[in-house]
Design a protein around this motif. Structure first.
Motif, short mmCIF file in Angstrom:
data_model
loop_
_atom_site.label_atom_id
_atom_site.label_comp_id
_atom_site.label_asym_id
_atom_site.label_seq_id
_atom_site.Cartn_x
_atom_site.Cartn_y
_atom_site.Cartn_z
N UNK A 174 2.27 4.91 -6.67
CA UNK A 174 0.90 4.45 -6.41
C UNK A 174 0.27 5.46 -5.47
N UNK A 175 -0.97 5.20 -5.05
CA UNK A 175 -1.65 6.12 -4.12
C UNK A 175 -2.28 5.37 -2.96
N UNK A 176 -1.89 4.12 -2.79
CA UNK A 176 -2.53 3.24 -1.81
C UNK A 176 -2.50 3.77 -0.38
N UNK A 177 -3.57 3.46 0.35
CA UNK A 177 -3.71 3.96 1.72
C UNK A 177 -2.87 3.16 2.72
N UNK A 178 -2.29 2.05 2.28
CA UNK A 178 -1.37 1.26 3.12
C UNK A 178 -0.06 1.20 2.35
N UNK A 179 1.09 1.29 3.05
CA UNK A 179 2.34 1.37 2.29
C UNK A 179 3.24 0.15 2.44
N UNK A 180 3.28 -0.47 3.64
CA UNK A 180 4.17 -1.62 3.84
C UNK A 180 3.86 -2.74 2.84
N UNK A 181 2.60 -3.08 2.71
CA UNK A 181 2.20 -4.19 1.83
C UNK A 181 2.44 -3.83 0.36
#
Ligand code: NAP
Length: 322
Positions: A99-106
């Motif tokens: 993915x490329x999401x700006x948040x990683x934990x969630x």
């Protein structure tokens, strides 16, 4: 001779700024044998087909991941869990999902439970972007000399991580691997808090518009306009970032509030020494960012200053004056 592509078939789910930049860069760099893309709306799918940045545009997420070796979700953080669940039964055994999401934990918490055994999950965050959205906003050079942070869960095969790292390097990025929660803490201060401050200051100025009339816009070059660029960023994306990275952002916001109180006190007390020392330290940080090649040293972010008419002479020169 051109090298063989890293992945036979790349599937992009979501083709906005980031997805379309990946498609363009992957094509230029021959990173994938073929690129299949899909997006939520028919309008975006149509536009992607018109732009010709993918080899195939399909209607559903399930059809996109069919036979793909690398699947990248390029959609808002809050949508990734549901899409992971939807694509899971259609993934090819041995596929890599990213993915490329700006948040990683969630992202790790929302996507991991849905992904079948034998599929490798390599979450990624290319730390690159602009304030524009949609498939037309992308460009192939977006990731050049920018960081891409990978946050693979422990069970991911290191070979899959290496392959995803090689993919991003081919697109021009520098790659770093870290723990997802650590990523979220670092990005909370370097990206999320600055966006929150920009959203706040531009909103405050707007609320004061009655008092300041149009002067805020007229004199915006005084610093305000740089905040307006950040505050023009995509509302869906940033809503999801703050909801998904709540704890780290609140932690950094607490520290920020303490520091702004200290500066408030220095101003109230007329403590020029404290202000000067603080500003000297922050100026050195800017210099460091430029030295690390993360921004240009050109004044005013390299904005073009258009040719202006020559300034009028301050007084008529008396040619006969000796
Ligand atoms: P974008 O230009 O707005 O594109 C978003 C894409 O996601 C579009 O194709 C959109 O489809 C699709 N989408 C939106 N909501 C969806 C949903 N609920 N379910 C399925 N698909 C959905 O956004 P972007 O800037 O490329 O951002 C995408 C991701 O990259 C985000 O997770 C963001 O955190 C991350 N990121 C962004 C930046 C940046 O600066 N922009 C930088 C690094 C990482 P339609 O067009 O059909 O609506």
């Amino acid at each position: 001779m051109m090298k063989a592509p890293l992945f036979n078939r790349l599937a992009l789910i979501g083709v906005g700024l980031i997805g379309s930049s990946i498609a363009r860069a992957a094509r230029v760099q021959n990173a994938a044998g073929s690129i299949v893309a899909t997006a939520r709306s028919a309008a975006t799918r149509r536009r992607v087909a018109e732009l010709g940045i993918a080899d195939q545009v399909v209607e559903t997420n399930a059809a996109a991941v069919e036979g793909a070796d690398l699947v990248i979700l390029c959609i808002p953080v809050g949508a990734c869990g549901a899409v992971a669940k939807e694509i899971a039964p259609h993934l090819k055994p041995g596929a890599v999902v990213s993915d490329v999401g700006s948040v990683k934990g969630s992202i790790v918490r929302d996507m991991s439970p849905h992904l079948p055994k034998g599929v490798n999950f390599v979450p990624a965050h290319p730390v690159a972007g602009t304030e524009y959205s949609g498939p037309d906003a992308g460009f192939a050079e977006l990731f050049v000399n920018r960081w891409c942070i990978l946050t693979p869960p422990k069970e991911t095969d290191p070979k899959a991580v290496e392959k995803v790292a090689a993919f991003w390097k081919l697109l021009g990025a520098n790659v770093e691997t870290m723990d997802a929660d650590h990523h979220d803490l670092v990005l909370a201060i370097t990206s999320h808090l600055p966006h929150l401050i920009a959203y706040t200051i531009v909103g405050t100025a707007d609320e004061l518009s009655e008092v300041t009339k149009s002067e805020v816009l007229q004199f915006s070059a005084g610093g305000f306009r740089d905040f307006t660029r950040i505050a023009a960023s995509d509302p869906t994306m940033w809503r999801d970032v703050f909801l998904a990275n709540k704890d780290a952002v609140l932690e950094m916001l607490g520290r920020f509030n303490e520091d702004i109180s200290a500066l408030t006190k220095a101003i109230r007390k007329g403590d020029g020494k404290a202000l000067f020392e603080h500003f000297t330290r922050t100026r050195a940080i800017r210099k460091g960012i430029v030295q690390m090649g993360q921004d240009s040293a050109t004044p005013d972010f390299g904005r073009p200053h258009p040719d202006l008419a020559p300034l009028p002479k301050p007084y008529a020169v008396d040619e006969g004056r000796s």
